[in-house]
Design a protein around this motif. Structure first.
Motif, mmCIF file in Angstrom:
data_model
loop_
_atom_site.group_PDB
_atom_site.id
_atom_site.type_symbol
_atom_site.label_atom_id
_atom_site.label_comp_id
_atom_site.label_asym_id
_atom_site.label_seq_id
_atom_site.Cartn_x
_atom_site.Cartn_y
_atom_site.Cartn_z
ATOM 1 N N GLY A 132 0.813 -1.200 0.000
ATOM 2 C CA GLY A 132 0.000 0.000 0.000
ATOM 3 C C GLY A 132 0.846 1.247 0.000
ATOM 4 N N SER A 133 0.197 2.379 0.111
ATOM 5 C CA SER A 133 0.907 3.652 0.097
ATOM 6 C C SER A 133 1.748 3.811 1.354
ATOM 7 C CB SER A 133 -0.100 4.810 -0.007
ATOM 8 O OG SER A 133 -0.990 4.785 1.091
ATOM 9 N N GLY A 134 2.837 4.511 1.212
ATOM 10 C CA GLY A 134 3.715 4.771 2.345
ATOM 11 C C GLY A 134 4.497 3.559 2.801
ATOM 12 N N GLY A 135 4.622 2.558 1.931
ATOM 13 C CA GLY A 135 5.379 1.366 2.285
ATOM 14 C C GLY A 135 4.623 0.344 3.111
ATOM 15 N N LEU A 136 3.302 0.506 3.238
ATOM 16 C CA LEU A 136 2.497 -0.437 4.006
ATOM 17 C C LEU A 136 2.480 -1.807 3.332
ATOM 18 C CD1 LEU A 136 0.403 -1.006 6.290
ATOM 19 C CD2 LEU A 136 -1.360 -0.295 4.666
ATOM 20 N N LYS A 137 2.657 -2.851 4.132
ATOM 21 C CA LYS A 137 2.597 -4.229 3.630
ATOM 22 C C LYS A 137 1.431 -4.935 4.316
ATOM 23 C CE LYS A 137 5.378 -5.970 1.390
ATOM 24 N NZ LYS A 137 5.485 -6.113 -0.097
ATOM 25 N N TRP A 138 0.661 -5.677 3.525
ATOM 26 C CA TRP A 138 -0.498 -6.399 4.036
ATOM 27 C C TRP A 138 -0.422 -7.850 3.579
ATOM 28 C CZ3 TRP A 138 -4.815 -9.144 2.434
ATOM 29 C CH2 TRP A 138 -5.889 -9.229 3.341
ATOM 30 N N TYR A 139 -0.471 -8.784 4.546
ATOM 31 C CA TYR A 139 -0.355 -10.215 4.239
ATOM 32 C C TYR A 139 -1.613 -10.948 4.691
ATOM 33 C CZ TYR A 139 4.683 -9.199 3.913
ATOM 34 O OH TYR A 139 5.913 -8.669 3.580
ATOM 35 N N ARG A 140 -1.958 -11.985 3.922
ATOM 36 C CA ARG A 140 -3.026 -12.886 4.355
ATOM 37 C C ARG A 140 -2.525 -14.321 4.242
ATOM 38 N NH1 ARG A 140 -8.520 -13.883 1.133
ATOM 39 N NH2 ARG A 140 -7.099 -15.253 -0.007
ATOM 40 N N PRO A 141 -1.916 -14.849 5.302
ATOM 41 C CA PRO A 141 -1.485 -16.245 5.302
ATOM 42 C C PRO A 141 -2.680 -17.176 5.464
ATOM 43 C CG PRO A 141 -1.029 -15.252 7.423
ATOM 44 C CD PRO A 141 -1.560 -14.152 6.547
ATOM 45 N N VAL A 142 -2.535 -18.408 4.989
ATOM 46 C CA VAL A 142 -3.622 -19.382 5.104
ATOM 47 C C VAL A 142 -3.181 -20.635 5.859
ATOM 48 C CG1 VAL A 142 -4.892 -18.599 3.081
ATOM 49 C CG2 VAL A 142 -3.065 -20.269 2.796
ATOM 50 N N ARG A 143 -1.973 -20.623 6.392
ATOM 51 C CA ARG A 143 -1.486 -21.724 7.220
ATOM 52 C C ARG A 143 -0.754 -21.147 8.423
ATOM 53 N NH1 ARG A 143 2.389 -24.608 3.570
ATOM 54 N NH2 ARG A 143 3.043 -25.507 5.570
ATOM 55 N N LEU A 144 -0.787 -21.890 9.521
ATOM 56 C CA LEU A 144 -0.133 -21.426 10.742
ATOM 57 C C LEU A 144 1.363 -21.235 10.521
ATOM 58 C CD1 LEU A 144 -0.318 -20.720 13.738
ATOM 59 C CD2 LEU A 144 -0.037 -23.155 14.261
ATOM 60 N N GLN A 145 1.983 -22.109 9.728
ATOM 61 C CA GLN A 145 3.422 -21.984 9.472
ATOM 62 C C GLN A 145 3.740 -20.667 8.778
ATOM 63 O OE1 GLN A 145 5.784 -23.956 10.652
ATOM 64 N NE2 GLN A 145 7.278 -22.534 9.780
ATOM 65 N N HIS A 146 2.870 -20.236 7.866
ATOM 66 C CA HIS A 146 3.055 -18.939 7.199
ATOM 67 C C HIS A 146 3.021 -17.808 8.227
ATOM 68 C CE1 HIS A 146 1.238 -20.742 3.257
ATOM 69 N NE2 HIS A 146 2.502 -21.097 3.431
ATOM 70 N N VAL A 147 2.076 -17.918 9.185
ATOM 71 C CA VAL A 147 1.932 -16.884 10.218
ATOM 72 C C VAL A 147 3.208 -16.784 11.048
ATOM 73 C CG1 VAL A 147 0.636 -16.158 12.260
ATOM 74 C CG2 VAL A 147 -0.554 -17.231 10.342
ATOM 75 N N LEU A 148 3.750 -17.928 11.455
ATOM 76 C CA LEU A 148 4.952 -17.940 12.289
ATOM 77 C C LEU A 148 6.159 -17.396 11.538
ATOM 78 C CD1 LEU A 148 4.476 -21.420 14.030
ATOM 79 C CD2 LEU A 148 3.800 -19.149 14.846
ATOM 80 N N GLU A 149 6.257 -17.707 10.248
ATOM 81 C CA GLU A 149 7.364 -17.190 9.438
ATOM 82 C C GLU A 149 7.273 -15.672 9.306
ATOM 83 O OE1 GLU A 149 6.989 -19.348 5.806
ATOM 84 O OE2 GLU A 149 7.762 -21.231 6.637
ATOM 85 N N LEU A 150 6.053 -15.160 9.098
ATOM 86 C CA LEU A 150 5.867 -13.708 8.992
ATOM 87 C C LEU A 150 6.155 -13.021 10.322
ATOM 88 C CD1 LEU A 150 2.614 -13.603 6.818
ATOM 89 C CD2 LEU A 150 4.857 -12.712 6.156
ATOM 90 N N LYS A 151 5.760 -13.659 11.415
ATOM 91 C CA LYS A 151 6.004 -13.087 12.736
ATOM 92 C C LYS A 151 7.502 -13.004 13.034
ATOM 93 C CE LYS A 151 4.832 -11.587 16.850
ATOM 94 N NZ LYS A 151 4.326 -10.215 17.031
ATOM 95 N N GLU A 152 8.233 -14.008 12.594
ATOM 96 C CA GLU A 152 9.685 -13.999 12.792
ATOM 97 C C GLU A 152 10.346 -12.916 11.952
ATOM 98 O OE1 GLU A 152 13.196 -17.329 13.244
ATOM 99 O OE2 GLU A 152 11.676 -17.642 11.684
ATOM 100 N N LEU A 172 -8.659 6.932 13.843
ATOM 101 C CA LEU A 172 -8.952 7.986 14.813
ATOM 102 C C LEU A 172 -7.738 8.396 15.640
ATOM 103 C CD1 LEU A 172 -12.447 6.766 16.085
ATOM 104 C CD2 LEU A 172 -11.942 8.383 14.254
ATOM 105 N N LYS A 173 -6.900 7.438 15.979
ATOM 106 C CA LYS A 173 -5.724 7.751 16.788
ATOM 107 C C LYS A 173 -4.479 8.037 15.946
ATOM 108 C CE LYS A 173 -7.363 4.918 20.664
ATOM 109 N NZ LYS A 173 -7.038 3.796 21.597
ATOM 110 N N ARG A 174 -4.628 7.880 14.629
ATOM 111 C CA ARG A 174 -3.543 8.181 13.682
ATOM 112 C C ARG A 174 -2.293 7.334 13.935
ATOM 113 N NH1 ARG A 174 -6.454 10.318 9.752
ATOM 114 N NH2 ARG A 174 -7.749 12.054 10.462
ATOM 115 N N ILE A 175 -2.480 6.124 14.450
ATOM 116 C CA ILE A 175 -1.345 5.216 14.639
ATOM 117 C C ILE A 175 -1.032 4.542 13.307
ATOM 118 C CG2 ILE A 175 -0.528 3.154 15.845
ATOM 119 C CD1 ILE A 175 -2.395 3.879 18.149
ATOM 120 N N GLN A 176 0.229 4.526 12.944
ATOM 121 C CA GLN A 176 0.642 3.956 11.667
ATOM 122 C C GLN A 176 1.362 2.619 11.883
ATOM 123 O OE1 GLN A 176 -0.229 5.271 8.658
ATOM 124 N NE2 GLN A 176 -1.369 6.752 9.901
ATOM 125 N N TYR A 177 0.850 1.579 11.256
ATOM 126 C CA TYR A 177 1.496 0.269 11.298
ATOM 127 C C TYR A 177 2.090 -0.021 9.914
ATOM 128 C CZ TYR A 177 -1.054 -0.395 15.662
ATOM 129 O OH TYR A 177 -1.543 -0.259 16.941
#
Length: 412
Positions: A132-152, A172-177
């Motif tokens: 996305g804009s500003g370097g935002l990355k959005w992931y949708r894993p479909v397996r738990l192993q994918h989630v753990l790899e992304l978390k690492e 509302l709080k303007r927090i950027q992830y």
């Protein structure tokens, strides 16, 4: 729209309670709720006599009460065209044949109404990686192993399911992830398992699904085992509107660690255990009462995520009860809430407290256990004197400063 969706998805007439629940997430500022609820209540009627029995509309002298106005009919006879083109004389209220609303099956309207596109239902879920804009990355894993790899790879990533909390923070709080990971479609996080000793609930299970499984087990299991489930059913009922419960998750509510969370005091009081998994697949278990460390701070180390919640069945003479005080009953955050549990044992002609747990929300930066009150209760006879003594201990156990955030100190 919410009631329309309820009728379309119901194969049997919805109850009045279900109709009211489906309206709880909507705010009507023009007509108000009463005429809307009254209009839809007809779909929940178990006895349609008042709607379809012509004799009930009869008055002395042969007059009729108009079904629309509730007053004696004043519009007289009218001529309408029959199916064969002939003119027929009918009285008000006789234009249409009576229909029993109990026979309506909303799911059978597919020949007349639009349905959810089958192509989307049949589409196979795939791993998604979007930028996305500003370097935002959005992931949708479909397996738990994918989630753990992304978390690492992204230890500071924000996990989202229903976006009911993160959306507020960002908008509302303007927090950027920088990195967002949607775990809503990971099977291991959506599991629901009924076991001999309790119920295991995946962290991504939606609150509406949790409500269904609780209602199912309360109908199937022994009465003494389901006290925690009944308390959670009642608390979830007032948690939020149906629309929110359809997308908000159990784990999201837990890990947000709000000091006024409606469910966290109950998890703690009921003796629930949280299963936590790290990036290497290692699993550890912690009691819910030890999980909350401070204001929106939980016992999750870097590289760990909440995997599931284990809720044990209650034992004979073990009772769990919920409490919530808010400005309004529906769709409102708590001023103070609580989860309470007591386990009793019969000794002679007396009942003695074997174990107890009392946890409050809205009185501290985190859900707070009344430990001194618990110690006071254990081993004593269960009677009115014990209650009065416990209340005195509680006054010293739970302290609110005069300048405590949220105000209303005396009321709380």
């Amino acid at each position: 729209m919410s009631v329309y969706a309820l009728l379309r998805s119901s194969q049997t007439p919805p109850s009045e309670e279900q109709i009211e629940e489906s309206l709880a997430g909507n705010l009507c500022r023009c007509t108000g709720y009463r005429p809307i609820v009254d209009a839809f209540r007809v779909f929940a009627k178990t006895n349609d006599t008042a709607y379809i029995d012509r004799s009930s509309l009869s008055l002395q002298g042969g007059e009729f009460i108009c079904p629309s106005t509730g007053k004696p009919c004043t519009c007289g006879s009218k001529s309408v065209s029959g199916k064969d083109g002939s003119k027929q004389s009918v009285t008000c209220g006789e234009t249409y044949a009576p229909v029993s609303h109990n026979e309506i099956d909303g799911s059978a309207y597919t020949d007349k109404e639009l349905i959810f596109p089958p192509e989307l239902l049949l589409r196979k879920l795939t791993y998604l990686n979007l930028s996305g804009s500003g370097g935002l990355k959005w992931y949708r894993p479909v397996r738990l192993q994918h989630v753990l790899e992304l978390k690492e790879k992204h230890p500071d990533a924000k996990f989202i399911i229903g976006n009911t909390e993160v959306g507020i923070e960002m908008r509302l709080k303007r927090i950027q992830y920088r990195v967002l990971i949607s775990v809503s479609h990971v099977p291991e996080l959506n599991m629901l398992s009924v076991k001999d000793d309790g119920l295991e609930i995946g962290a991504a299970v939606r609150l509406s699904e949790l409500l269904k499984i609780f209602r199912k087990v309360t109908a199937e299991r022994a009465a003494y085992e389901i006290s925690s489930c009944k308390a959670l059913i009642e608390q979830i009922k007032w948690f939020a509107g149906t629309q929110i419960k359809n997308v908000a998750s159990v784990g999201g509510n837990i890990c947000t660690a709000s000091p006024i969370s409606d469910l966290n005091p109950l998890w703690m009081a009921a003796g629930a255990k949280f299963r936590i998994i790290d990036c290497k697949g290692g699993i550890r278990t912690t009691l819910a009462e030890n999980f909350f460390l401070g204001y929106r701070k939980v016992d999750l180390r870097s590289g760990e995520i909440l995997l599931s919640i284990f809720l044990p069945w209650t034992r004979p003479f073990e009772l769990v009860k919920e409490f919530k005080q808010a400005h309004r009953r529906d769709d409102d955050i708590a001023i103070v809430n609580a989860g309470m549990r007591v386990h009793l044992e019969e000794k002679g002609e007396k009942w003695v407290v074997l174990d107890a747990s009392i946890v409050y929300g809205g009185v501290a930066p985190l859900s707070l256990s009344a430990s001194k009150t618990k110690d006071f209760l254990i081993g004593k006879s269960w009677n009115q004197e014990l209650l009065q003594g416990a209340l005195k201990v509680l006054e010293k156990d739970i302290l609110l400063k005069e300048d405590a955030p949220g105000g209303m100190v005396e009321f709380r």
